[in-house]
Write an enzyme that holds these catalytic residues in place. Structure first.
Site, short mmCIF file in Angstrom:
data_model
loop_
_atom_site.label_atom_id
_atom_site.label_comp_id
_atom_site.label_asym_id
_atom_site.label_seq_id
_atom_site.Cartn_x
_atom_site.Cartn_y
_atom_site.Cartn_z
N ASP A 252 0.82 -1.21 0.00
CA ASP A 252 0.00 0.00 0.00
C ASP A 252 0.85 1.25 0.00
O ASP A 252 2.06 1.21 -0.13
CB ASP A 252 -1.05 -0.03 1.11
N LYS A 274 -4.99 2.74 -0.18
CA LYS A 274 -5.22 3.17 1.19
C LYS A 274 -4.64 4.53 1.46
O LYS A 274 -3.65 4.67 2.16
CB LYS A 274 -4.59 2.20 2.19
N MET A 387 -1.16 9.12 12.53
CA MET A 387 -2.27 9.67 11.73
C MET A 387 -2.89 10.91 12.40
O MET A 387 -4.11 11.06 12.44
CB MET A 387 -3.36 8.59 11.55
N1 SAH Z 1 1.84 0.08 10.73
C1 SAH Z 1 2.43 1.40 10.65
C2 SAH Z 1 1.46 2.49 10.93
C3 SAH Z 1 0.33 2.59 9.96
S1 SAH Z 1 -0.75 3.93 10.30
C4 SAH Z 1 3.64 1.46 11.61
O1 SAH Z 1 3.83 0.56 12.42
O2 SAH Z 1 4.40 2.43 11.51
C5 SAH Z 1 -0.11 5.18 9.28
C6 SAH Z 1 0.57 6.26 10.09
O3 SAH Z 1 1.85 5.84 10.48
C7 SAH Z 1 0.81 7.55 9.35
O4 SAH Z 1 -0.35 8.34 9.30
C8 SAH Z 1 1.88 8.18 10.20
O5 SAH Z 1 1.34 8.74 11.36
C9 SAH Z 1 2.69 6.98 10.62
N2 SAH Z 1 3.88 6.80 9.77
C10 SAH Z 1 4.18 5.72 9.05
N3 SAH Z 1 5.36 5.87 8.43
C11 SAH Z 1 5.82 7.08 8.79
C12 SAH Z 1 6.99 7.83 8.48
N4 SAH Z 1 7.93 7.34 7.67
N5 SAH Z 1 7.14 9.05 9.03
C13 SAH Z 1 6.20 9.53 9.85
N6 SAH Z 1 5.08 8.88 10.16
C14 SAH Z 1 4.89 7.67 9.65
#
Ligand code: SAH
Length: 465
Positions: A252, A274, A387
């Site tokens: 995604d 997504k 998020m």
């Molecule tokens: N499973 C993922 C999270 C998914 S929800 C994890 O464990 O990281 C999606 C959210 O993750 C985004 O809205 C943001 O808040 C955060 N996120 C994911 N990758 C990121 C990145 N490289 N930098 C900042 N925030 C990130």
């Protein structure tokens, strides 16, 4: 990709080397290894070249100045002289005559470049920096040398011997692949590594005649893989191995293209989208797709950003797999909180500032229950909000309403761990205003707590700051 890697068959073919110094010796030795007939032309000859000539029948040395006529009948030419005008002439003549040419250390004069080579013949690994830094290519080669057991050559020979037999025994590509993987990753390969070729051969012959494993009824498998927050260096070995084993990849928006690129080249890639508010494929459809693909016998890698079990809906995806009896594995990944914290110099806990950390989602569905704001406002606790960008105003306001100090430091990490990472620091009071004028790109992560102050001291030591 600036150059297309190719492996050239040179056995019995004529190669010309212009120059007979130390560098020419190295180049001539390399092409000799590939079975070429090598002619060296140069008015001087170093002792090492003289020795090489004495040792190899396929190598002849001619004491003369290079002329264009020397190219006649050559498949490739390597210019390794100290004279720029000679090197340039070789390049011009060779381009005219359509002979592949390499001029040492002058990529602009080359039609091909020579990689750093890890030779486990018949397995050969070639590393190139596209002519930018041969030293870097050699450094990488040194690393790979230590990773690739010397016996891989023997293993490849063994497979080569039985390849036809496997083709006859298993008609489908998938069956053959499964068969060879069980050989290459199992006890037979171990025997080769241990130097017992005879036993390995015997076991491999028996492996052909063994009855089919009754548990394998054509059902594939699903790997729910955490791809980390963005930097491909943060993948686990297991993630990488399974990504390279899968023949279908579902990924995604959060998964960086550099990470998808690490999947097996011929794997089918399916983007399941997504973006916030516009789910390209509804979650149920993704869940069902995983089941269907596995039932068709595929090895499916469901590649997710960060960790699959942290705001990743990984639980929902494996729920259906488990109900349908589809085998699966879950591979943890580095979650955004860990990645962003490390790469921005903000420890999530610290003996002096914070004894706990809470991960919460700031994306509240319409009609969803409010967050437990009072529970979030605790002394000596770090809050990590996933998020949260759209709700930032409200989040800061609610935390202040629930008695968190309005001067509490807040960091907003944009595209954490990627080359585009940016970190903005403010307080609960200032942050919403501070970012209003900026064009912040997702994904972003919000860190709230005293630990944010440490960034000033520690960011310098982080990979990105
Ligand atoms: N499973 C993922 C999270 C998914 S929800 C994890 O464990 O990281 C999606 C959210 O993750 C985004 O809205 C943001 O808040 C955060 N996120 C994911 N990758 C990121 C990145 N490289 N930098 C900042 N925030 C990130």
């Amino acid at each position: 990709m600036d150059y297309l890697p190719l492996f050239l068959k040179l056995e019995g073919k004529r190669c010309l080397v212009v120059g007979a110094g130390e560098v020419a010796v190295r180049k001539a030795s390399l092409v000799l290894k590939a079975g070429a007939t090598v002619d060296v032309v140069s008015p001087q000859c170093c002792a090492a070249m003289a020795q090489l000539v004495a040792d190899h029948e396929a190598l002849t040395y001619r004491n003369s100045v290079y002329t264009a006529a020397d190219l006649s009948g050559a498949q490739i030419v390597i210019a390794a002289t100290d004279h720029p005008e000679v090197n340039e002439a070789v390049s011009t003549d060779a381009h005219k005559a359509n002979v592949l040419v390499n001029v040492v250390d002058q990529p602009d004069l080359c039609s091909f470049i020579l990689p750093a080579v890890i030779d486990r013949s018949p397995v050969v690994v070639a590393v190139s920096s596209g002519g930018n830094s041969p030293v870097l290519a050699r450094t990488i080669r040194t690393k790979l040398e230590s990773l690739i057991p010397a016996a891989y050559g023997k293993l490849a020979e063994l497979v080569g011997e039985f390849r036809e037999q496997a083709k006859q025994r298993f008609s489908s590509v998938n069956e053959r692949r499964t068969f060879w993987e069980s050989v290459l990753e199992g006890p037979i390969a171990e025997l080769v590594f241990a130097g017992d070729m005879d036993k390995a051969k015997q076991m491999l012959s028996e492996h052909f005649t063994e009855p089919e494993d009754p548990s394998k009824d054509g059902m594939g498998e699903v790997y729910l893989v955490g791809g980390g927050p963005g930097d491909p260096d943060l993948l686990t070995f297991r993630a990488l191995r399974l990504m390279q084993k899968s023949d279908v990849i579902l990924y995604d928006r959060l998964v960086a293209p550099e990470i998808v690129d690490l999947c097996r080249r011929d794997a089918r890639r399916i983007y399941v989208g997504k973006a916030r508010d516009k789910h390209t494929l509804p979650q149920q459809e993704i869940n069902q797709m995983l089941v269907d693909l596995a039932r068709q016998g595929h090895r499916v890698c469901r590649l997710k950003g960060g960790d699959p079990f942290i705001f990743g809906r990984g639980g929902e995806e494996i729920d259906l797999l488990s109900q349908c009896g589809v085998p699966f594995q879950v591979v943890p990944g580095i979650t955004a909180a860990s990645g962003c914290a490390s790469y921005s110099g903000i420890p999530l806990t610290h003996r002096d500032y914070s004894q706990s950390v809470q991960f919460v989602t700031g994306h509240l569905q319409p009609g969803a229950k409010e967050l437990d704001w009072a529970g979030l406002v605790r002394d000596r606790q770090t809050l990590v909000i996933y998020m949260g960008l759209l709700g930032l105003d409200k989040i800061c306001q609610r935390l202040i309403e629930h008695q968190m100090s309005e001067d509490m430091p807040v960091a907003l990490v944009e595209r954490g761990t990627t080359p585009e990472q940016k970190v903005y620091v403010g307080t609960l009071k200032t942050m919403p205003e501070q970012i209003k004028q900026l064009h912040i790109k997702p994904p972003t992560l919000i860190i709230v707590g005293e630990v944010v102050r440490l960034r000033e001291r520690l960011a310098w030591f982080s990979p990105k700051n």
